[in-house]
Design an enzyme around this catalytic site. Structure first.
Site, short mmCIF file in Angstrom:
data_model
loop_
_atom_site.label_atom_id
_atom_site.label_comp_id
_atom_site.label_asym_id
_atom_site.label_seq_id
_atom_site.Cartn_x
_atom_site.Cartn_y
_atom_site.Cartn_z
N SER A 167 28.29 -20.62 -25.69
CA SER A 167 27.64 -19.72 -24.74
C SER A 167 28.41 -18.41 -24.64
CB SER A 167 27.50 -20.42 -23.39
OG SER A 167 26.67 -19.69 -22.51
N ASP A 213 16.55 -23.25 -26.32
CA ASP A 213 17.53 -22.61 -25.44
C ASP A 213 16.83 -21.59 -24.54
OD1 ASP A 213 19.68 -21.26 -24.29
OD2 ASP A 213 20.87 -21.29 -26.13
N HIS A 245 20.36 -25.23 -24.65
CA HIS A 245 21.57 -24.42 -24.63
C HIS A 245 22.82 -25.28 -24.54
CE1 HIS A 245 23.98 -20.84 -23.85
NE2 HIS A 245 24.49 -21.42 -22.77
#
Length: 297
Positions: A167, A213, A245
């Site tokens: 991320s 995601d 995600h």
């Protein structure tokens, strides 16, 4: 004399033919892949699909916790490393978690990568809200600590370093590679960053996105990141079919398989892993999109 000369020529020709190997892309992935050239950075046995997908590699590992009070520039973390010292030094990779997350969110990667022959430092960030640029700076600080002050510094080759993250940590790995082009590899897992273009990167880069995601949608993050990389750069984009995600936050075989192969190929310069990267895997049940600059230089 003529017959003797012809015989010698045939002998030399047959010997040369016997030494010819199939091209890397043709190597069967259920058999060990070997190279004739001697590479001083090769660690561990020849790879197979099974060895890349195993939850543990050939090396026994240990770990040590690093308090944030002992370091500066980042928030401490945990170092995972092979216990043996008989194989020489190892490459090292610093790993950053994502926004609001801690090192525990990626802890499964520590022993999994270390058991394949790497020193792995999964860090905590200064605050859980740090942005990608800060996380990139912290990854580099962690590598400096790892190679200069840590208890395992003697096990590390300081010239073979990599970064990895999830991320905002994945966005941070791109930031770190931009700052330090001497890094041997970068791996960005469902990365997030407000900077969408990375033409300045000189570090071989693997980006793994997730089809479903909604935090860092691939259309506005992973794909633009990949397409902006220089055409001459070794680079690969793999998109996990149906994944969210948070796919990197639990044990994930496709992520581990690709990451190990990438780190082995570019941190260890181990050409035995090339067939697991080139040709790139096909779109199918595992990947919804695949892009690559294969063959790599």
């Amino acid at each position: 004399m003529k017959n003797l000369t012809v015989g010698l020529a045939l002998t030399v020709l047959l010997a040369a033919c016997a030494g010819v190997q199939s091209p890397p892309g043709a190597a069967p992935q259920d058999q060990p892949v070997t190279t004739q050239a001697v590479n001083p950075f090769e660690r561990g046995p020849a790879p197979t699909t099974a060895s890349l997908e195993a939850t543990r590699g050939p090396y026994a590992t240990s770990s040590t916790s690093v308090s944030r009070l002992r370091v500066s520039g980042f928030g401490g973390g945990t170092i995972y490393y092979p216990t043996t010292t008989s194989d020489g030094t190892f490459g090292a990779v610093a790993v950053s978690p994502g926004y609001t997350a801690t090192q525990s969110s990626l802890s499964w990667l520590g022993p999994r990568l270390a058991s394949q022959g790497f020193v792995v430092f999964i860090i905590d960030t200064n605050t859980i809200y740090d942005q990608p640029s800060s996380r990139g700076t912290q990854l580099l600080a962690a590598l400096r600590y790892l190679t200069g002050s840590s208890d395992v510094r003697g096990r590390i080759d300081p010239n073979r370093l990599a970064v990895m993250g999830h991320s905002m940590g994945g966005g941070g790995s791109l930031e770190a590679a931009k700052t330090n082009p001497a890094l041997k590899a970068a791996v960005a897992l469902t990365p997030w960053n407000t900077d969408k273009t990375w033409p300045e990167l000189r570090t071989p880069t693997l980006i793994i996105g997730a089809q479903s995601d909604t935090v860092a949608p691939v259309a506005s993050h992973s794909v633009p990141f990949y397409t902006s990389l220089a055409a001459t750069l070794p680079r690969t984009y793999l998109e996990l079919r149906g994944a969210s995600h948070f796919a990197p936050n639990t044990s994930n075989t496709p992520i581990a398989r690709a990451s190990v192969a990438w780190l082995k190929r570019f941190v260890d310069n181990d050409l035995r892993y090339s067939p697991f990267l080139c040709p790139a895997p096909a779109v199918g049940t595992t990947y919804s999109d695949v892009r690559s600059s294969c063959p790599f230089n």
